[in-house]
Design an enzyme around this catalytic site. Structure first.
Site, short mmCIF file in Angstrom:
data_model
loop_
_atom_site.label_atom_id
_atom_site.label_comp_id
_atom_site.label_asym_id
_atom_site.label_seq_id
_atom_site.Cartn_x
_atom_site.Cartn_y
_atom_site.Cartn_z
N ASP A 7 2.14 -9.42 -6.35
CA ASP A 7 2.35 -8.17 -6.55
C ASP A 7 2.62 -7.73 -7.77
OD1 ASP A 7 2.94 -5.61 -5.28
OD2 ASP A 7 4.79 -6.07 -4.47
N ASP A 9 3.93 -4.32 -9.29
CA ASP A 9 5.15 -3.71 -9.60
C ASP A 9 6.19 -4.43 -9.20
OD1 ASP A 9 3.33 -1.92 -11.07
OD2 ASP A 9 3.41 -0.52 -9.14
N PHE A 20 6.04 4.33 -10.03
CA PHE A 20 4.98 3.78 -10.32
C PHE A 20 4.60 4.01 -11.77
CE2 PHE A 20 4.68 8.61 -9.95
CZ PHE A 20 3.71 8.67 -10.86
N THR A 51 -2.24 -4.98 -5.10
CA THR A 51 -1.44 -3.80 -5.31
C THR A 51 -1.72 -2.76 -4.47
OG1 THR A 51 -0.28 -2.49 -7.00
CG2 THR A 51 -2.52 -3.28 -7.58
N ASN A 52 -0.78 -2.00 -4.17
CA ASN A 52 -0.86 -0.55 -3.41
C ASN A 52 -0.88 0.44 -4.47
OD1 ASN A 52 -0.96 -1.43 -0.88
ND2 ASN A 52 1.29 -1.04 -0.36
N ARG A 58 -2.81 10.36 -4.20
CA ARG A 58 -2.25 11.60 -4.39
C ARG A 58 -2.58 12.30 -5.64
NH1 ARG A 58 3.15 8.03 -3.27
NH2 ARG A 58 3.42 8.44 -1.06
N CYS A 90 -5.52 -1.01 -3.51
CA CYS A 90 -5.58 0.08 -2.40
C CYS A 90 -5.37 1.52 -3.09
CB CYS A 90 -4.52 -0.23 -1.16
SG CYS A 90 -4.57 1.18 -0.18
N CYS A 100 -6.52 -1.39 3.86
CA CYS A 100 -6.22 -1.95 2.69
C CYS A 100 -4.84 -1.85 2.11
CB CYS A 100 -7.07 -1.87 1.56
SG CYS A 100 -7.41 -0.27 1.11
#
Length: 194
Positions: A7, A9, A20, A51-52, A58, A90, A100
């Site tokens: 991951d 972050d 973020f 990672t998302n 957004r 993603c 994803c």
């Protein structure tokens, strides 16, 4: 083959002030994390990031800014003799119902396909429960990193069954690659107990 799917972050870098990382200036490495990646590299492990990045969906930042963040990450890794082979992300917002976005397993499936890896060869290492949930779908080893986890007590995190907890990425690597004579570590390699 051994592959570590990290991951980003909270595992490689500190969480951003807004939750973020939207620009390279906001990317700050977790102490000892880059050196831990270097040790995995030297031991022959494949290291990738999953990672998302809902900020893309957004409209909080764009792909150019995200690539600049990852370029800074790679430069700082290279400065300590480390590298991440690939970054899988993603780009969707949580309400887009994609496959994803972790805990969906599509990113992990793409990584497994690219490397021809099976579940027991994969270590899902991260500070987010969603990362471990995605790894569990593939039968990966699951390791929760607490160093800069989201602002929630580790006792409040509902980890998938079989997950291990360690204080940071360095401690995970100390468990995976016992220190050789003459190598020193600032972190105890024992799992965190709560």
């Amino acid at each position: 083959m051994k592959i570590a799917i990290l991951d980003r972050d909270g595992t490689l870098n500190e969480w951003g002030a807004q939750g973020f990382i939207g620009s390279p200036d906001e990317w700050v490495a977790v102490p000892s994390a880059l050196e831990a990646v270097s040790r995995l590299n030297r031991a022959g492990w494949h290291v990738v990031v999953a990672t998302n990045q809902p900020g893309l969906g957004r409209g909080l930042f764009d792909v150019i800014e995200l690539n600049a963040v990852h370029a800074k990450m790679q430069r700082e890794l290279a400065a300590v003799g480390a590298r991440v082979e690939a970054v899988f992300f993603c780009p969707h917002a949580p309400d887009e119902d994609c496959l994803c976005r972790k805990p969906g397993a599509a990113l992990f499936e793409q990584i497994a396909d690219r490397y021809g890896a099976e579940g027991p060869e994969i270590w899902a290492i991260g500070s987010g429960v969603e990362h471990l949930q995605a790894g569990k779908v593939l039968g990966a080893h699951l390791v929760f990193v607490e160093s800069t986890a989201r602002p929630v007590s580790c006792d409040d995190v509902n980890l998938p069954e079989g997950s291990e907890r360690y204080p940071d990425l360095e401690a995970v690597v100390n468990m995976l690659l016992p220190l050789s004579d003459g190598e020193a570590s600032a972190t105890d390699s024992a799992p965190a107990s709560h």
